[in-house]
Design a protein around this motif. Structure first.
Motif, mmCIF file in Angstrom:
data_model
loop_
_atom_site.group_PDB
_atom_site.id
_atom_site.type_symbol
_atom_site.label_atom_id
_atom_site.label_comp_id
_atom_site.label_asym_id
_atom_site.label_seq_id
_atom_site.Cartn_x
_atom_site.Cartn_y
_atom_site.Cartn_z
ATOM 1 N N ALA A 125 -5.718 19.544 2.519
ATOM 2 C CA ALA A 125 -4.713 19.029 1.612
ATOM 3 C C ALA A 125 -3.928 20.245 1.523
ATOM 4 O O ALA A 125 -2.658 20.005 1.283
ATOM 5 N N ASN A 126 -4.206 21.526 2.082
ATOM 6 C CA ASN A 126 -2.829 22.396 2.378
ATOM 7 C C ASN A 126 -2.143 22.206 3.895
ATOM 8 O O ASN A 126 -0.556 22.032 3.908
ATOM 9 N N ALA A 127 -2.662 21.264 5.354
ATOM 10 C CA ALA A 127 -1.454 21.002 6.152
ATOM 11 C C ALA A 127 -0.989 19.531 5.306
ATOM 12 O O ALA A 127 0.425 19.379 5.475
ATOM 13 N N ALA A 128 -1.630 18.631 4.458
ATOM 14 C CA ALA A 128 -0.927 17.339 3.871
ATOM 15 C C ALA A 128 0.041 18.022 3.242
ATOM 16 O O ALA A 128 1.003 17.160 3.042
ATOM 17 N N TRP A 129 0.391 19.028 1.982
ATOM 18 C CA TRP A 129 1.059 19.497 1.130
ATOM 19 C C TRP A 129 2.652 19.893 2.412
ATOM 20 O O TRP A 129 3.683 19.969 1.702
ATOM 21 N N ARG A 130 2.131 20.286 2.680
ATOM 22 C CA ARG A 130 2.614 20.925 4.198
ATOM 23 C C ARG A 130 3.712 20.060 5.238
ATOM 24 O O ARG A 130 4.987 20.521 4.813
ATOM 25 N N ARG A 131 2.908 19.392 5.635
ATOM 26 C CA ARG A 131 3.790 17.606 5.541
ATOM 27 C C ARG A 131 4.693 17.208 4.807
ATOM 28 O O ARG A 131 5.642 17.130 5.153
ATOM 29 N N GLY A 191 1.199 -0.561 -0.321
ATOM 30 C CA GLY A 191 -0.243 -0.391 -0.370
ATOM 31 C C GLY A 191 0.833 1.113 -0.111
ATOM 32 O O GLY A 191 1.861 0.980 -0.053
ATOM 33 N N PRO A 192 -0.062 2.617 -0.257
ATOM 34 C CA PRO A 192 1.246 3.743 0.207
ATOM 35 C C PRO A 192 2.075 4.022 1.205
ATOM 36 O O PRO A 192 0.794 3.313 2.127
ATOM 37 N N ASN A 193 2.601 4.317 1.639
ATOM 38 C CA ASN A 193 3.470 4.756 2.467
ATOM 39 C C ASN A 193 2.978 6.197 2.938
ATOM 40 O O ASN A 193 2.242 6.762 2.380
ATOM 41 N N ALA A 194 3.181 6.657 3.830
ATOM 42 C CA ALA A 194 2.527 7.883 5.125
ATOM 43 C C ALA A 194 3.285 9.169 3.601
ATOM 44 O O ALA A 194 1.842 9.841 3.829
ATOM 45 N N GLY A 195 4.264 9.110 2.862
ATOM 46 C CA GLY A 195 4.288 10.701 2.161
ATOM 47 C C GLY A 195 2.881 10.735 1.218
ATOM 48 O O GLY A 195 2.450 11.576 0.670
ATOM 49 N N GLU A 196 3.172 8.825 1.105
ATOM 50 C CA GLU A 196 2.352 9.241 -0.086
ATOM 51 C C GLU A 196 0.624 9.323 -0.353
ATOM 52 O O GLU A 196 0.389 9.914 -1.178
ATOM 53 N N MET A 197 0.485 8.891 0.946
ATOM 54 C CA MET A 197 -0.749 9.196 1.352
ATOM 55 C C MET A 197 -1.027 10.961 1.004
ATOM 56 O O MET A 197 -1.661 11.479 0.817
ATOM 57 N N ASP A 198 -0.321 11.775 2.113
ATOM 58 C CA ASP A 198 -0.006 13.010 2.071
ATOM 59 C C ASP A 198 -0.118 13.970 0.616
ATOM 60 O O ASP A 198 -0.902 14.960 0.272
ATOM 61 N N LEU A 199 0.091 12.851 -0.387
ATOM 62 C CA LEU A 199 0.396 13.488 -1.529
ATOM 63 C C LEU A 199 -1.141 13.443 -2.220
ATOM 64 O O LEU A 199 -1.367 14.109 -3.557
#
Length: 234
Positions: A42-48, A23-31
């Protein structure tokens, strides 16, 4: 604040945890969140993501999501990366036009002999659910003809100057890659679901295919529900 950002980070579901490395990792899920969710999440995910990754070092699977992030977030959120992401999106759009042009040429060859191929996967998604141009990267196009017409379709493409690049048919064989003199890649499919997932080809999917257009050329594509199942299984 960091606390607010943490509150916008959903816990992985039990289903996602069971996927493990598949499955997708944490970074991929944030994207994925940055590319699809409403503004605040979406903004928070991009900043992470941008706090712990760089575009230069992005895994190819992550890099493929960046054009959709660019389309979903305003320039003031993307910050210094906004121009570069906009350029990446333009390049994906241009590359996709080449890929789709190859699909149209291959479909024209098959249709000239009475075979109506069905567009599936990236080429179908990029021209339907991805309404913003250049947000769905793809390296090839997929045409499905079914097992009965597969041999004829392959020979037609070979006779038209396409070259087969998958020379060995393995135990899970379901498609072959074909490339033309311009190096445009089309995968010609016997069926759309790997044999390990389905004991028989999903011929009903081809029967349910609906009219579609790619670059103004009439073709057929999988129905949206069937395409969703294929995307999940694939």
């Amino acid at each position: 604040s960091p606390v607010a950002m943490a509150n916008l980070t959903p816990e992985p579901s039990a289903e996602l945890r069971r996927l493990g490395r598949a499955g997708p990792n944490a970074g991929e899920m944030d994207l994925v969140r940055a590319a699809t969710m409403p503004a605040e999440a979406a903004n928070a995910a991009w900043r992470r993501w941008v706090d712990t990754h760089t575009i230069d070092d992005a895994h190819p699977r992550s890099a493929d999501l960046l054009p959709a992030v660019s389309a979903n977030l305003p320039a003031e959120v993307l910050g210094d990366e906004a121009p570069r992401l906009r350029g990446l999106r333009r390049r994906v759009w241009a590359d996709n036009q080449v890929v789709l042009g190859g699909l149209v040429d291959a479909a024209t060859v098959l249709q000239g002999a009475g075979i109506e191929p069905v567009v599936a996967k990236g080429a179908a998604l990029a021209t339907t659910v991805y309404t913003n141009p250049g947000t769905r990267a793809m390296s090839d196009a997929d045409l499905v003809v079914g097992p009965e017409l597969f041999g004829t379709a392959r020979q037609l493409m070979l006779d038209a100057g396409w070259r087969q690049i998958d020379l060995v048919e393995g135990p899970f064989f379901h498609a072959i890659g074909m490339v033309d003199e311009r190096r445009r890649n089309v995968d010609l499919h016997k069926w759309v679901v790997f044999p390990r997932f389905s004991p028989t080809p999903e011929l009903a999917w081809l029967d349910r295919a609906v009219p579609h257009e790619v670059q103004g050329h009439p073709v057929r594509r999988l129905t949206s529900p069937d395409e969703l199942v294929l995307a999940v299984v694939h």
